[in-house]
Scaffold this active site. Structure first.
Site, PDB file in Angstrom:
ATOM      1  N   GLU A 118       0.841  -1.210   0.000  1.00 21.13           N
ATOM      2  CA  GLU A 118       0.000   0.000   0.000  1.00 21.13           C
ATOM      3  C   GLU A 118       0.872   1.254   0.000  1.00 21.13           C
ATOM      4  O   GLU A 118       0.558   2.247  -0.669  1.00 21.13           O
ATOM      5  CB  GLU A 118      -0.943   0.018   1.217  1.00 21.13           C
ATOM      6  CG  GLU A 118      -1.959  -1.114   1.259  1.00 21.13           C
ATOM      7  CD  GLU A 118      -3.048  -1.019   0.200  1.00 21.13           C
ATOM      8  OE1 GLU A 118      -3.068  -0.071  -0.595  1.00 21.13           O
ATOM      9  OE2 GLU A 118      -3.890  -1.939   0.166  1.00 21.13           O
ATOM     10  N   ASP A 161      -4.637 -10.264  -8.214  1.00 17.61           N
ATOM     11  CA  ASP A 161      -4.867  -9.282  -9.287  1.00 17.61           C
ATOM     12  C   ASP A 161      -3.663  -8.555  -9.897  1.00 17.61           C
ATOM     13  O   ASP A 161      -3.241  -8.829 -11.022  1.00 17.61           O
ATOM     14  CB  ASP A 161      -5.934  -8.262  -8.837  1.00 17.61           C
ATOM     15  CG  ASP A 161      -5.686  -7.632  -7.461  1.00 17.61           C
ATOM     16  OD1 ASP A 161      -4.621  -7.859  -6.892  1.00 17.61           O
ATOM     17  OD2 ASP A 161      -6.588  -6.907  -6.974  1.00 17.61           O
ATOM     18  N   THR A 174      -0.651   0.686 -10.262  1.00 14.13           N
ATOM     19  CA  THR A 174      -1.940   0.068  -9.956  1.00 14.13           C
ATOM     20  C   THR A 174      -2.836   0.984  -9.119  1.00 14.13           C
ATOM     21  O   THR A 174      -4.010   0.701  -8.925  1.00 14.13           O
ATOM     22  CB  THR A 174      -1.752  -1.306  -9.275  1.00 14.13           C
ATOM     23  OG1 THR A 174      -2.989  -2.001  -9.288  1.00 14.13           O
ATOM     24  CG2 THR A 174      -1.289  -1.150  -7.829  1.00 14.13           C
TER      25      THR A 174
END
Ligand code: DMJ
Length: 547
Positions: A150, A282, A499
């Site tokens: 993150e 993903d 992303t």
């Protein structure tokens, strides 16, 4: 006959709706309404065949698109000013409580995630305030166990993107500072990083809920940022860490290119059989393609493209159809068992497939685009099939029932909008812009509050939550804005999105290919950056275009 009539009526309703929007927009501009031009949908349809084949001309600006873009920009202004008023300096805003919360260690995640969105939208005053906060108040010496992933995609990615857009050195200095604090996470037996690191002490570990393993979508989604940092600083140490991870994964890469979501940092082996394009799998697949694009599609990064294409062969084995309506979806797999469940998170995949058509031989490109279009339709229907017109977090597919909401919340996620943007840019088919508008209006209706945007606890009832996720400003609103902008704004042959939707400039990658075999020293002596790479630092002043 009846179905023709139904179609005509549907078309009529659509046109009426568009004309209403146009009238509203013109009124706002102090202009009168005139119905003497060619309708957008017919002119776009005429272009469509041409642009699908050649990927050309879809730049015609029309008042409806302009209006939609202005509405998206207004949404960003509302989100930003609410954050500014109630949560300034905190990671995220809780709109209903009218206060800020820190879920990322107190690094001002919303400010950093907003920088490039504000810049691209031409919100200069807001951008300047965000920039000043970063320069004066962003410090990383926090006794906080941060997620390496993150922090990489939001903070490092956001800072690098701001640097690429503005050429302000301060952003690069801060990017280097946070990357240096994250680097010890890669000091494991295999070089596969731990998922969590204390930003102050540098102590890293994997949490209990993964059974002590690292997560595929974490360890495989840090490459674009760290390679980008090496390119911009001239220091190879960042990219060496993240590229070694891919080298480790190659050792266990299966024929179908689909890796399980948990991998041991101790021995590099999978610790589960679960395979998914949703949560925890993903963006690993996304970055295989994007590192190849970031590396100018050259020899140095060829193996990323090869791995990605292998995974795209594997994805075909997950493709399933719902009944009775034949919606295409991506199932999940555990060992050899398929589960008819798809996360909204997996709705990034159609965008990735559309992007990956570039560089594929014609037959494969066609296959990718066909799947991309089919999945986009499904993801759009994730939204349209609920009473609130907002998608749930995931869907179950039962025989004879098409899709059913599983986990019922919506946290303002971007993936479907992201894909609409890519598929629109690839095909020039205006239906994708219309679908995006349906979703945008649902967010306006359900998620907008006087004090910011919230998610929904339940997309069936419309019950609101109390969180404006920072990816809403980084991604969801940015992708909406780009969906209604000419494709010369952040063109995809010059920029690659991380992303978290932070665009990084594609610059020459001049190093030698990474050695894919283990050397006796266990090191890649070939991974040195040659002096040419820093030339870019002197040359560059970026205009993202169309602002
Ligand atoms: C974002 O942080 C990124 O897009 C990530 O890859 C997946 N999850 C969120 C948005 O849903």
């Amino acid at each position: 006959m009846q179905s023709t009539l139904a179609k005509i009526n549907e078309q009529k309703e659509k046109l009426t709706h568009k004309l209403e929007e146009l009238a509203k927009y013109l009124k706002g501009e102090g202009k009168t309404f005139q119905l003497d031009g060619e309708d957008e949908s017919s002119s776009k349809t005429a272009q469509q065949g041409k642009s699908e084949q050649e990927g050309v001309e879809k730049e015609i600006e029309d008042p409806i698109t302009e209006y939609r873009r202005s509405q998206v920009k207004a949404a960003m202004q509302h989100a930003w000013s609410s954050y500014e008023k109630y949560a300034w300096g905190f990671d995220e805003l809780q709109p209903q409580s009218r206060r800020g919360v820190n879920h990322f260690g107190g690094l001002g995640a919303t400010i950093i995630d907003s920088l490039d969105t504000l810049y691209i939208m031409g919100l200069q005053t807001e951008f300047n305030k965000a920039r000043d906060w970063v320069a004066e108040n962003l410090h990383f010496n926090k006794n906080y166990d941060a997620s390496v992933f993150e922090t990489t995609i939001r903070v490092l990615g956001g800072l690098l993107s701001a640097y690429d857009l503005t050429a302000e050195k301060m952003f690069l200095t801060k990017a280097k500072e946070i990357a240096d604090r994250l680097l010890p996470a890669w000091d494991t037996r295999t070089g596969i990083p731990y998922t969590t690191i204390n930003l102050d002490s540098g102590r890293a570990h994997n949490p209990g809920w993964t059974g002590g393993s690292s997560v595929l979508a974490d360890l495989g989604t840090e490459q674009v940022e760290f390679i980008g940092l090496s390119q911009r600083t001239g220091d190879p140490k960042y990219k060496q860490k993240v590229e070694n991870v891919i080298k480790q994964l190659r050792k266990i890469f299966p024929k179908d290119g689909l890796l399980p979501i948990y991998i041991s940092a101790d021995n590099g082996q999978p610790t589960t059989g679960k395979i998914t394009f949703g949560a925890m799998g993903d963006s690993f697949y996304e970055y295989l393609l994007k590192v190849w694009i970031q590396g100018n599609k050259t020899e140095v990064v060829k193996h990323y493209r090869e791995m990605w294409e292998q995974s795209m062969e594997g994805i075909m084995g997950l493709v399933s159809k719902s009944t009775p309506s034949g919606y295409t979806f991506l199932a999940e797999r555990s060992g050899s068992t398929l589960y008819n469940k798809m996360d909204e998170l997996a709705c990034f995949a159609p965008g990735m497939l559309a992007l990956g058509t570039e560089g594929a031989p014609p037959e494969k490109a066609e296959k990718y685009l066909t799947l991309a279009k089919e999945l986009t339709r499904t993801c759009y229907n994730f939204y349209m099939s609920t009473p609130t017109k907002l998608a749930g977090e995931n869907y179950q597919f039962y025989d004879g029932q098409d899709m059913q909401v599983g986990t019922p919340w919506n946290i303002l996620r971007p993936e479907t909008v992201e894909s609409l943007m890519y598929v629109w840019r690839k095909t020039g088919d205006s239906k994708y812009r219309d679908w995006g508008w349906d979703i945008f209006q649902a967010f306006e209706k359900q998620s907008r509050t006087p004090t910011g945007y919230v998610g929904l606890r339940n997309v069936r009832t419309g019950e609101k939550d109390d969180m404006m996720q920072s990816f809403f400003v980084a991604e969801t609103l940015k992708y909406f804005y780009l969906l209604y902008s000419p494709s010369s704004v952040i063109p995809l042959d010059k920029w690659v999105f991380n992303t978290e939707a932070h665009p990084l400039r594609i610059i020459p990658r001049v190093d030698e290919p990474i050695s894919l075999e283990d050397t006796p020293e266990g090191k890649d002596s070939s991974m040195q950056i040659k002096s040419g790479s820093t030339q870019y630092l002197r040359q560059r002043r970026i205009n993202p275009g169309g602002r």
